[in-house]
Design a protein around this motif. Structure first.
Motif, mmCIF file in Angstrom:
data_model
loop_
_atom_site.group_PDB
_atom_site.id
_atom_site.type_symbol
_atom_site.label_atom_id
_atom_site.label_comp_id
_atom_site.label_asym_id
_atom_site.label_seq_id
_atom_site.Cartn_x
_atom_site.Cartn_y
_atom_site.Cartn_z
ATOM 1 N N LYS A 93 -8.057 43.699 -44.210
ATOM 2 C CA LYS A 93 -8.773 42.945 -45.224
ATOM 3 C C LYS A 93 -7.756 42.176 -46.042
ATOM 4 N N GLY A 94 -8.204 41.072 -46.622
ATOM 5 C CA GLY A 94 -7.278 40.296 -47.431
ATOM 6 C C GLY A 94 -7.644 38.840 -47.497
ATOM 7 N N ASP A 95 -6.710 38.038 -47.981
ATOM 8 C CA ASP A 95 -6.932 36.605 -48.130
ATOM 9 C C ASP A 95 -5.641 35.875 -47.780
ATOM 10 N N ALA A 96 -5.456 34.700 -48.334
ATOM 11 C CA ALA A 96 -4.288 33.898 -47.973
ATOM 12 C C ALA A 96 -2.979 34.481 -48.482
ATOM 13 N N SER A 97 -3.003 35.172 -49.612
ATOM 14 C CA SER A 97 -1.752 35.635 -50.216
ATOM 15 C C SER A 97 -1.489 37.125 -50.061
ATOM 16 N N GLN A 98 -2.534 37.951 -49.949
ATOM 17 C CA GLN A 98 -2.351 39.394 -49.842
ATOM 18 C C GLN A 98 -3.258 39.949 -48.752
ATOM 19 N N ALA A 99 -2.766 40.925 -47.993
ATOM 20 C CA ALA A 99 -3.588 41.563 -46.972
ATOM 21 C C ALA A 99 -3.099 42.976 -46.718
ATOM 22 N N THR A 100 -4.011 43.851 -46.342
ATOM 23 C CA THR A 100 -3.676 45.217 -45.973
ATOM 24 C C THR A 100 -4.336 45.543 -44.638
ATOM 25 N N GLY A 101 -3.779 46.530 -43.958
ATOM 26 C CA GLY A 101 -4.341 46.933 -42.680
ATOM 27 C C GLY A 101 -3.937 48.357 -42.346
ATOM 28 N N GLY A 102 -4.615 48.952 -41.385
ATOM 29 C CA GLY A 102 -4.298 50.311 -40.971
ATOM 30 C C GLY A 102 -4.532 50.493 -39.482
ATOM 31 N N ILE A 103 -3.623 51.234 -38.828
ATOM 32 C CA ILE A 103 -3.737 51.532 -37.401
ATOM 33 C C ILE A 103 -3.677 53.049 -37.223
ATOM 34 N N PRO A 104 -4.647 53.664 -36.561
ATOM 35 C CA PRO A 104 -4.534 55.102 -36.269
ATOM 36 C C PRO A 104 -3.267 55.374 -35.462
ATOM 37 N N ILE A 105 -2.459 56.312 -35.942
ATOM 38 C CA ILE A 105 -1.182 56.577 -35.294
ATOM 39 C C ILE A 105 -1.372 57.069 -33.865
ATOM 40 N N ALA A 106 -2.406 57.853 -33.611
ATOM 41 C CA ALA A 106 -2.654 58.338 -32.252
ATOM 42 C C ALA A 106 -2.887 57.168 -31.298
ATOM 43 N N LEU A 107 -3.625 56.168 -31.759
ATOM 44 C CA LEU A 107 -3.883 54.994 -30.936
ATOM 45 C C LEU A 107 -2.607 54.185 -30.740
ATOM 46 N N LEU A 108 -1.822 54.067 -31.792
ATOM 47 C CA LEU A 108 -0.569 53.318 -31.709
ATOM 48 C C LEU A 108 0.405 53.997 -30.752
ATOM 49 N N LYS A 109 0.467 55.314 -30.782
ATOM 50 C CA LYS A 109 1.367 56.040 -29.876
ATOM 51 C C LYS A 109 0.967 55.816 -28.421
ATOM 52 N N ALA A 110 -0.341 55.798 -28.166
ATOM 53 C CA ALA A 110 -0.805 55.535 -26.805
ATOM 54 C C ALA A 110 -0.397 54.129 -26.370
ATOM 55 N N TYR A 111 -0.474 53.184 -27.297
ATOM 56 C CA TYR A 111 -0.084 51.807 -27.013
ATOM 57 C C TYR A 111 1.416 51.707 -26.757
ATOM 58 N N MET A 112 2.177 52.568 -27.434
ATOM 59 C CA MET A 112 3.643 52.523 -27.343
ATOM 60 C C MET A 112 4.175 53.457 -26.268
ATOM 61 N N ALA A 113 3.356 53.839 -25.304
ATOM 62 C CA ALA A 113 3.789 54.757 -24.246
ATOM 63 C C ALA A 113 5.064 54.242 -23.578
ATOM 64 N N GLY A 114 6.018 55.163 -23.404
ATOM 65 C CA GLY A 114 7.282 54.778 -22.784
ATOM 66 C C GLY A 114 8.374 54.478 -23.778
ATOM 67 N N ARG A 115 8.031 54.440 -25.075
ATOM 68 C CA ARG A 115 9.031 54.209 -26.114
ATOM 69 C C ARG A 115 9.123 55.429 -27.017
ATOM 70 N N GLU A 116 10.116 55.453 -27.859
ATOM 71 C CA GLU A 116 10.207 56.523 -28.845
ATOM 72 C C GLU A 116 8.954 56.478 -29.712
ATOM 73 N N GLN A 117 8.300 57.624 -29.848
ATOM 74 C CA GLN A 117 6.958 57.643 -30.411
ATOM 75 C C GLN A 117 6.893 57.432 -31.921
ATOM 76 N N ASP A 118 8.022 57.512 -32.603
ATOM 77 C CA ASP A 118 7.985 57.258 -34.046
ATOM 78 C C ASP A 118 8.694 55.958 -34.417
ATOM 79 N N ALA A 119 8.959 55.129 -33.407
ATOM 80 C CA ALA A 119 9.685 53.871 -33.653
ATOM 81 C C ALA A 119 8.701 52.774 -34.041
#
Length: 319
Positions: free
Chosen positions: A90-116
């Motif tokens: 959510k946000g506008d032209a000057s400020q925005a925030t977002g969130g990604i579930p870490i479990a989903l991000l780790k699955a996306y980052m398969a093959g890399r260091e999981q906390d990188a």
């Protein structure tokens, strides 16, 4: 455009920063935090660069917060690119925030260091600046004139659009905020007898000068019927001074494209930020598959048409 890599900044630990990195070419500061920065820390961070993105872990999510001081990058656009389809923003032209579930991000980052996570965020930011075209309309028209003239010509199909005279919405001089599909954070226009607002079926809403409107469309006195026209939305504008929302569908009249009004078009292969002429309010955002459009009667009038809207409303001009 080649974009250089982030370089680490030392000595930031006193503000709860796990790591800080600078993309000097863009004036972009990236900071990994232990936790959300307090207001004072956030103010200090945003004073240090044109663009600042901080992120931290909280309750199983990677939380991101971004600030943009320049109209060349809308905060909500960059955040949407970084988060992709994995989370919410959510946000506008000057400020925005977002969130990604870490479990989903780790699955996306398969093959890399999981906390990188910093590597993932860095890559997305670098790709944002690398894999895109940045188009200044007036400069592009001069430097690419022959290329433009070789593009396929199109014209609008004989379907009804709608228009509203801004001086029928509010008193002359009133500032109105309007949003469009290509500029979700919106632009501000001033009510003037020479300024109209156009309304399309799929959510297109933009302003147009009176002379250009009459060169492009045949105006009628037929009122807009949002049910008969099957609009996907109820068009509104917002008064900047008091934040009042005004529905404009009851003021709108139908108009139809003139046959001779044509545009040059080409499909975009990269993301594109298109800065229109005489505009100090940001840019049109195009994605691969959308269309770069150039008015045949004014090669410096360049904008973006979304792919699905283009297919529904434009046809090839064979003449």
């Amino acid at each position: 455009m080649e974009v250089k890599a982030f370089v680490p900044i030392l000595g930031q630990e006193e503000r709860g920063e796990k790591g800080a990195y600078l993309l000097e070419q863009q004036g972009f500061l990236l900071i990994e935090m232990e936790q959300r920065p307090d207001a004072q820390t956030w103010q200090k961070q945003t004073d240090e660069a044109d663009f600042v993105l901080v992120f931290w872990e909280k309750n199983g999510d990677l939380v991101l917060q971004f600030s943009s001081k320049k109209k060349t990058v809308r905060a909500v656009d960059l955040m949407d690119y970084v988060v992709e389809d994995m989370g919410l923003i959510k946000g506008d032209a000057s400020q925005a925030t977002g969130g990604i579930p870490i479990a989903l991000l780790k699955a996306y980052m398969a093959g890399r260091e999981q906390d990188a996570y910093v590597e993932y965020v860095m890559e997305r930011i670098l790709e944002y600046f690398q894999d895109e075209a940045c188009i200044d309309a007036e400069r592009y028209a001069k430097e690419h004139e022959q290329e433009i003239l070789q593009m396929q010509r199109y014209r609008k199909k004989k379907v009804g659009w709608a228009f509203v005279k801004t001086d029928e919405i509010a008193p002359i001089g009133t500032k109105l905020a309007i949003k469009s599909l290509e500029n979700e954070s919106g632009i501000t226009i001033t009510v003037d007898p020479d300024t109209y607002i156009m309304i399309g079926k799929r959510g297109e809403i933009y302003h147009i000068q009176k002379e250009k409107f009459h060169n492009t469309y045949e105006a009628t006195d037929e009122p807009l019927d949002i049910f008969a026209q099957m609009l996907d939305f109820i068009p509104v504008v917002e008064t900047v001074e008091d934040g009042k929302y005004i529905s404009i569908d009851e003021l709108a009249k139908l108009c139809y494209p003139k046959k001779q009004a044509m545009i040059y078009c080409k499909e975009l292969e990269l993301r594109a930020r298109v800065f229109s002429k005489n505009s100090n309010q940001g840019y049109f955002l195009g994605r691969p598959g959308d269309y770069l459009a150039v008015r045949c009667d004014d090669l410096s009038d360049i904008y973006v048409i979304q792919k699905d809207i283009f297919g529904e409303t434009y046809e090839i001009c064979e003449e």
